[in-house]
Design a protein around this motif. Structure first.
Motif, short mmCIF file in Angstrom:
data_model
loop_
_atom_site.label_atom_id
_atom_site.label_comp_id
_atom_site.label_asym_id
_atom_site.label_seq_id
_atom_site.Cartn_x
_atom_site.Cartn_y
_atom_site.Cartn_z
N PHE A 343 3.50 2.59 -13.74
CA PHE A 343 2.47 2.85 -14.74
C PHE A 343 2.85 2.20 -16.06
N ASN A 344 1.86 1.93 -16.89
CA ASN A 344 2.15 1.51 -18.25
C ASN A 344 2.21 2.74 -19.15
N GLU A 345 2.52 2.54 -20.42
CA GLU A 345 2.71 3.67 -21.32
C GLU A 345 1.42 4.42 -21.62
N ALA A 346 0.30 3.80 -21.28
CA ALA A 346 -0.99 4.48 -21.46
C ALA A 346 -1.32 5.34 -20.26
N GLY A 347 -0.48 5.31 -19.22
CA GLY A 347 -0.70 6.12 -18.03
C GLY A 347 -1.51 5.44 -16.95
N LYS A 348 -1.81 4.14 -17.11
CA LYS A 348 -2.60 3.42 -16.09
C LYS A 348 -1.67 2.78 -15.06
N VAL A 349 -2.11 2.78 -13.79
CA VAL A 349 -1.35 2.15 -12.72
C VAL A 349 -1.36 0.64 -12.91
N VAL A 350 -0.16 0.02 -12.85
CA VAL A 350 -0.08 -1.44 -12.96
C VAL A 350 0.44 -2.08 -11.67
N THR A 351 1.13 -1.31 -10.85
CA THR A 351 1.61 -1.81 -9.55
C THR A 351 1.55 -0.68 -8.54
N GLU A 352 1.10 -1.04 -7.32
CA GLU A 352 1.11 -0.07 -6.22
C GLU A 352 1.58 -0.78 -4.97
N SER A 353 2.66 -0.25 -4.36
CA SER A 353 3.22 -0.85 -3.14
C SER A 353 3.17 0.16 -2.02
N SER A 354 2.77 -0.30 -0.82
CA SER A 354 2.69 0.58 0.35
C SER A 354 3.73 0.13 1.38
N TYR A 355 4.38 1.13 2.01
CA TYR A 355 5.46 0.86 2.97
C TYR A 355 5.17 1.57 4.28
N ASP A 356 5.64 0.98 5.39
CA ASP A 356 5.47 1.64 6.69
C ASP A 356 6.65 2.56 6.95
N ALA A 357 6.67 3.18 8.17
CA ALA A 357 7.69 4.16 8.50
C ALA A 357 9.09 3.56 8.60
N ARG A 358 9.17 2.21 8.68
CA ARG A 358 10.47 1.53 8.76
C ARG A 358 10.91 0.98 7.41
N GLY A 359 10.18 1.34 6.35
CA GLY A 359 10.55 0.93 5.02
C GLY A 359 10.14 -0.48 4.66
N ARG A 360 9.24 -1.08 5.43
CA ARG A 360 8.79 -2.45 5.15
C ARG A 360 7.51 -2.41 4.32
N ILE A 361 7.47 -3.26 3.30
CA ILE A 361 6.28 -3.32 2.47
C ILE A 361 5.13 -3.96 3.24
N THR A 362 3.95 -3.34 3.17
CA THR A 362 2.79 -3.83 3.91
C THR A 362 1.63 -4.24 3.00
N ARG A 363 1.62 -3.74 1.77
CA ARG A 363 0.51 -4.06 0.86
C ARG A 363 0.99 -3.90 -0.58
N GLU A 364 0.51 -4.77 -1.45
CA GLU A 364 0.90 -4.68 -2.85
C GLU A 364 -0.30 -4.99 -3.74
N LYS A 365 -0.56 -4.11 -4.70
CA LYS A 365 -1.66 -4.28 -5.64
C LYS A 365 -1.11 -4.31 -7.06
N THR A 366 -1.77 -5.10 -7.94
CA THR A 366 -1.40 -5.12 -9.35
C THR A 366 -2.65 -5.08 -10.21
#
Length: 390
Positions: A343-366
């Motif tokens: 999050f930024n200091e204003a409380g807005k999401v700036v990055t979101e990362s999704s991981y599977d059950a094996r800890g591998r990243i599957t999706r990333e948003k900014t």
């Protein structure tokens, strides 16, 4: 055996003084003997006396009974008694044993039972002041210290260990010092120079509080027991608490069983870290900025393969800067799980990362600071990316 022949004695074992390698001549009832040659002492009864060959000074006396060394043993140095004790038929110390200073003062006085110290033993400073009094109790194969008190040269108490009942003798008043009468005691402890450097409190022989003091009389360590909880505190040179640890005690042994909480503090006394456990397992771990705002928080949960930890990080304003969950059961380290956000200091999401059950990243948003989407990528096992499309 040659009668009248002058013989040398080489004293062995731990009982022998460091000067025992001097050449000695020994006799019993006027007859020359060699204590290392049983044929010369066979059947003899009396006191064997050994003198230094060069100076003629008495160095060693030992009692013989029917050809066996049993009874009194004395060692001398420069003609003065240095040590005396007795041995039994097994050759083990038995009965009273003493050590002496060159001036004749007693330095140690104790009692042995077949090689093991038993009961009260006393040690003295060179000025004659009691240095240490200790009570030895039996245990399988020997004895063990059950209580003691130590004193400096001026007679002030330096250290104390209590038994389960009063065991010492005057001037060690362990009935009062150890809290066997009139509630919890208050005991002051002094250094060799007479400076107050500690305080202790006992109740029915158990220490319930102890404090050591640093320069200027400021506390540098405290140890306190209340019920089933033991608390340790550590301080800096200015007497400010830097660390506190709380333990849950085993009710049977009163020993440390499980750590329940540990806190760390800055030099100004501000809390900087706070960790908690339950039943020996971590529950939470928090850190703080010096302005008092939270810096990070980790919560633990689950069991076995399902064990996890949830982390939250903060800006120094107290607002959340990042969140995420990890698997904590992997031997190679923590694996990210589910959705992680920054999050930024204003409380807005700036990055979101999704991981599977094996800890591998599957999706990333900014997003930008205004919340406008910048990227939305599918992430593959080989690290390549592709703009996400529904």
């Amino acid at each position: 055996m040659i009668a009248g022949h002058r013989l040398a004695l080489l004293c062995l074992c731990l009982l022998a003084p460091v000067w025992a390698h001097a050449m000695q001549d020994c006799e019993v009832n006027g007859e020359s003997v060699n204590p290392n040659h049983g044929g010369t002492t066979a059947g003899k009864t009396g006191i064997m006396r050994c003198k230094d060959r060069d100076s003629g000074q008495l160095m060693h006396e030992q009692e013989l009974q029917g050809g066996k060394f049993m009874g009194v043993v004395r060692y001398y140095r420069e003609g003065k008694l240095q040590r005396d004790y007795s041995v039994n038929e097994r050759g083990n110390q038995h009965g009273r044993a003493r050590e002496f200073a060159p001036g004749g003062q007693v330095l140690r006085d104790s009692t042995y039972d077949n090689g093991s110290e038993m009961g009260l033993a006393r040690g003295f400073h060179a000025n004659g002041q009691l240095r240490r009094i200790v009570f030895y109790g039996p245990r399988p194969g020997g004895s063990v210290e059950q209580a003691y008190a130590e004193f400096n040269e001026s007679g002030r108490l330096q250290a104390l260990r209590c038994g389960d009942k009063p065991l010492l003798a005057q001037p060690a008043d362990d009935a009062r010092w150890c809290g066997f009468s009139g509630g919890a005691s208050q005991v002051e402890l002094f250094s060799g120079k007479g400076v107050l450097n500690g305080r202790s409190s006992y109740l029915a022989g158990k220490r319930v509080r102890h404090e050591t003091l640093g320069d200027g009389g400021k506390p540098d360590y405290q140890d306190e027991v209340s019920g089933s909880t033991r608390t340790e505190r550590y301080f800096n040179n200015a007497g400010v608490k830097r660390r506190e640890v709380r333990w849950l005690l085993d009710s049977q042994t009163s020993r440390n069983s499980f750590k329940e909480r540990e806190q760390e503090f800055a030099d100004n006394g501000t809390l900087t870290r706070d960790r908690q456990w339950s039943g020996g397992k971590p529950v939470s771990d928090q850190t703080f900025y010096l302005n008092g705002q939270p810096r990070s928080k980790t919560e633990f949960g689950g069991e076995g393969d399902s064990a996890w930890l949830q982390t939250t990080e903060y800006f120094d304003t107290g607002k959340v800067s990042a969140t995420g969950r990890f698997s904590s059961n992997n031997r190679y380290g923590q694996l990210p799980l589910g959705t992680h956000q920054r999050f930024n200091e204003a409380g807005k999401v700036v990055t979101e990362s999704s991981y599977d059950a094996r800890g591998r990243i599957t999706r990333e948003k900014t997003w930008d600071d205004e919340g406008k989407p910048l990227r939305d990528d599918a992430v593959f096992e080989d690290g390549s990316r592709k703009t996400y499309s529904k």
